[in-house]
Design an enzyme around this catalytic site. Sequence first.
Site, mmCIF file in Angstrom:
data_model
loop_
_atom_site.group_PDB
_atom_site.id
_atom_site.type_symbol
_atom_site.label_atom_id
_atom_site.label_comp_id
_atom_site.label_asym_id
_atom_site.label_seq_id
_atom_site.Cartn_x
_atom_site.Cartn_y
_atom_site.Cartn_z
ATOM 1 N N ASP A 17 -110.646 10.074 -22.481
ATOM 2 C CA ASP A 17 -109.547 10.057 -23.440
ATOM 3 C C ASP A 17 -110.148 10.099 -24.850
ATOM 4 O O ASP A 17 -111.353 9.933 -25.031
ATOM 5 C CB ASP A 17 -108.642 8.822 -23.220
ATOM 6 C CG ASP A 17 -107.246 9.061 -23.751
ATOM 7 O OD1 ASP A 17 -107.061 9.987 -24.570
ATOM 8 O OD2 ASP A 17 -106.315 8.322 -23.371
ATOM 9 N N GLU A 30 -97.971 5.843 -28.112
ATOM 10 C CA GLU A 30 -99.150 5.001 -27.894
ATOM 11 C C GLU A 30 -98.961 3.620 -28.533
ATOM 12 O O GLU A 30 -97.874 3.052 -28.491
ATOM 13 C CB GLU A 30 -100.409 5.733 -28.370
ATOM 14 C CG GLU A 30 -100.593 7.063 -27.593
ATOM 15 C CD GLU A 30 -101.944 7.704 -27.786
ATOM 16 O OE1 GLU A 30 -102.948 6.998 -27.781
ATOM 17 O OE2 GLU A 30 -101.990 8.945 -27.908
HETATM 18 C C1 BGC Z 1 -103.596 12.784 -30.354
HETATM 19 C C2 BGC Z 1 -103.598 11.386 -30.043
HETATM 20 C C3 BGC Z 1 -104.557 10.775 -31.014
HETATM 21 C C4 BGC Z 1 -104.066 10.979 -32.444
HETATM 22 C C5 BGC Z 1 -105.124 10.723 -33.482
HETATM 23 C C6 BGC Z 1 -103.053 12.946 -31.716
HETATM 24 O O1 BGC Z 1 -103.209 14.255 -32.084
HETATM 25 O O2 BGC Z 1 -102.886 13.430 -29.380
HETATM 26 O O3 BGC Z 1 -104.023 11.290 -28.753
HETATM 27 O O4 BGC Z 1 -104.769 9.452 -30.715
HETATM 28 O O5 BGC Z 1 -103.702 12.287 -32.691
HETATM 29 O O6 BGC Z 1 -104.668 11.013 -34.789
HETATM 30 C C1 BGC Z 2 -103.871 9.839 -25.168
HETATM 31 C C2 BGC Z 2 -103.852 10.782 -24.009
HETATM 32 C C3 BGC Z 2 -103.803 12.201 -24.482
HETATM 33 C C4 BGC Z 2 -104.948 12.453 -25.428
HETATM 34 C C5 BGC Z 2 -104.977 13.847 -25.982
HETATM 35 C C6 BGC Z 2 -104.888 10.212 -26.199
HETATM 36 O O1 BGC Z 2 -104.757 9.447 -27.358
HETATM 37 O O2 BGC Z 2 -104.120 8.529 -24.710
HETATM 38 O O3 BGC Z 2 -102.759 10.499 -23.182
HETATM 39 O O4 BGC Z 2 -103.830 13.075 -23.411
HETATM 40 O O5 BGC Z 2 -104.867 11.563 -26.521
HETATM 41 O O6 BGC Z 2 -103.996 14.038 -26.924
#
Ligand code: BGC
Ligand code: BGC
Length: 816
Positions: free
Chosen positions: A330, A526
């Site tokens: 992840d 999240e």
């Molecule tokens: C991702 C999340 C990540 C967050 C960080 C999103 O683009 O999908 O998984 O934690 O950006 O900025």
């Molecule tokens: C999330 C995942 C996700 C990944 C990519 C992470 O922050 O926990 O579920 O697939 O980002 O965006």
Amino acid sequence: MKVWLLASAAGLAVAGCSPGPTTIASAPPPAENHTPVAYAANWPEAHSPAAITDAATEAAIDALIAKMTLAQKVGQVIQADISAIQPDDLRKYPLGSILAGGNSGPNGNDRASAAEWDALVRAFRKVSMEPRTDGVAIPILFGVDAVHGHNNIPGATVFPHNVGLGATHDPELIGRIGAVTAAEIAGSGIEWTFAPTLAVPQDGRWGRAYEGYSSDPAIVAAYSAEMVRNLQGPLVAGKPLADDKVAATAKHFLADGGTEKGQDQGDARISEAELVRIHNAGYPPAIDAGTLTVMASFSSWNGAKHHGNKSLLTDALKGRMGFEGLVVGDWNAHGQVPGCEPTDCPQALEAGLDLYMAPDSWKGLYENTLKRAEAGEIPKDRLEDAIRRILRVKFKLGLMDGQPDTRGNLSVIGSPAHLAVAREAVAKSLVLLKNEGSALPVKPGAKVLVTGPGADDMAMQSGGWTIGWQGTDVTKADFPNGQTIWEGLSQAVRDVGGQAALSKDGSFSQKPDVAIVVFGETPYAEFQGDRPHLDFTGEGLATIEALKAKGIPVVSVFLSGRPLFVGPEMDASDAFVAAWLPGSQAGSGIAEVLVAGSNGRTKRDFTGTLSFAWPAGCEPGAETLFPLGFGGSYTAKPTVPALATTCSLSGGSRGDGFAVYDRGLQSGIWAFTGDTGLVNLVGSGPGFKATAFDIAAQEDARRLTWTAPASLQLRWDAQELPQTAALKMRVSVAKAPAAAITLKALGDKAKGPLDLTPTMKLVEGKGMRDIEIPLACIADGAVTGVEIASAGAFVFELETIAVVPQAAQMDCTGPF
Ligand code: BGC
Ligand code: BGC
């Protein structure tokens, strides 16, 4: 009135210092053990289909591995995010995979079209397949989070989030949703989705509870194989998946839904038996169905991060459960393993991770891992096994013999047939919790008032992981082929000769026969969705009560990612429908069940039942009001038990103070002056803009920008607070304002505005600083909010804003 406890945002859990557990060859102890070591013999058997590992493919993989340089081998196990890499980079850095995270769109555009996605994937693929002078060119593998339909793309089919699909109890429907989603992902040129989530959420305080189908492992198990089978289609030895199929990801391995207090990225402190029985339930069916990938969880088990847990990733998952595909990490989660950094973590590979998700850390990770490989510190067999698993997936997806320029089939995206499946899913996900009197169904010819903050709001009905990561700025323009709940209801009401009116605040000119109040949670994803309790603290109750006081029957439609304590709202409503996060087809789907046709009957009756128990109170571990499986219909009227209309929270009481905004978590209402109900403090008004900003975690602060004189209000429920209370803000100011900036209390006891200009000058250039203003300086009694006004251009970042019971000092002269 609601009572709050001092909301402290759940921080990111980083494991303690227990070393990564390793395999112990002795006989397995009973499954009740509470160590972080899994014993394979305690796990169920499963096996990836032989069609993934046929002899011809394995031989082709051997030949490729033999040709790869060490640099190519190291690159193959690393995945970068499109926000931090360009196609050209692949010439120097031969990475194996690319992802687009929730906030990443082609060319920095979150609203890029399917054609732009298709072009972006081809651009990366093309460079990865250029002939090389050394080694061998291997095409990249591209993944996205299509977690409720192809949710990153405007105009795609957006399904209800998994919490709603759980309520349908319909595995066959789940299969059709998988097929539609796969066709749309593949249609935009992408071959891999990070779904399905097989979490079995045990605590509604978890901000990702809505990504799970159910708290019941049996439901998750029944859905998992259907979803995988229909995303990927049948697996045939030596043949690639069909053109309209994609690789699935069973995630997040393991027990992401079992952490203490429902903390995201937290620790599941449970026995191995519970880990297997509850949280592993969806994995054996997904593996048997052929899932090509599994994603490791950010979280821990008994203190050990999954990304470093060899007994789970290798012994249980790949050994006993026979998983032959690839394990992806992840988002920089390997960096949380003790002793690791996002840019350096051989421990995760050794534990069994095959592909590092290193969105922005890929370059450092590549360089460090290559250095270690050259020094002989990376076990060759393990590295080659990881590559083998990645290549198996690439072969199965037809990438290895594919043409870099193959285009997707854009025409299927958001097609009418696909939208019809989403509409059906919405209708089947609705759960009728209360229906007294005759408010529902809405009768033909009725005068209907549709109101509440969620009535005409595409973002609220879609939830997180829509267009952007948090889903907060979704608009109707993103889904012209969808309808808001108001649009769907009003059309159905008018179709049978009724009248429908939309009102933001519940006011009306002509008294309606019935009011439908749509309210609930505002979008989150999240850890930003983690809550300290189960109380619903958003807007809605006042509108319901005001309508009831005027003798109007009220139907509540509640939008939420989880069951919450809504005793007062349910008590005041005649009918109450849990509608979850229904997505872009909510309007027509809900209308089919709520509004009767000219024959007096609705197109569909309620068939959904709860896939999570509904709490009777707001405390963690509160008693159950409605059990899992509960749900009424027009023929079987639901019986509502006695409802509690207040809830007291342990550890908090009036006078304790409260956080209004804390690192992304918001419990008050924000508005630009003249506006009402701006959600989650992202958006803009005349002269003013609020955007997400990162301090310690993703989007844990807001940047407030004034370009012209404007003011911003922040409102909360009136609280009885001690005379000594203060408003505390944590801010950073890069450059003090040129014109005056003032703070004023809201409420009838407000005093005149307080000049904050000297305070902002003091804070200038010093990073994050606390500003504390005694409430007595801005009001003579209860304060229901504050207004921050700037007379000119000004920018600052806000991390928290809270009311604390005890000010450090009571002086009002400032600077503060
Ligand atoms: C991702 C999340 C990540 C967050 C960080 C999103 O683009 O999908 O998984 O934690 O950006 O900025
Ligand atoms: C999330 C995942 C996700 C990944 C990519 C992470 O922050 O926990 O579920 O697939 O980002 O965006």
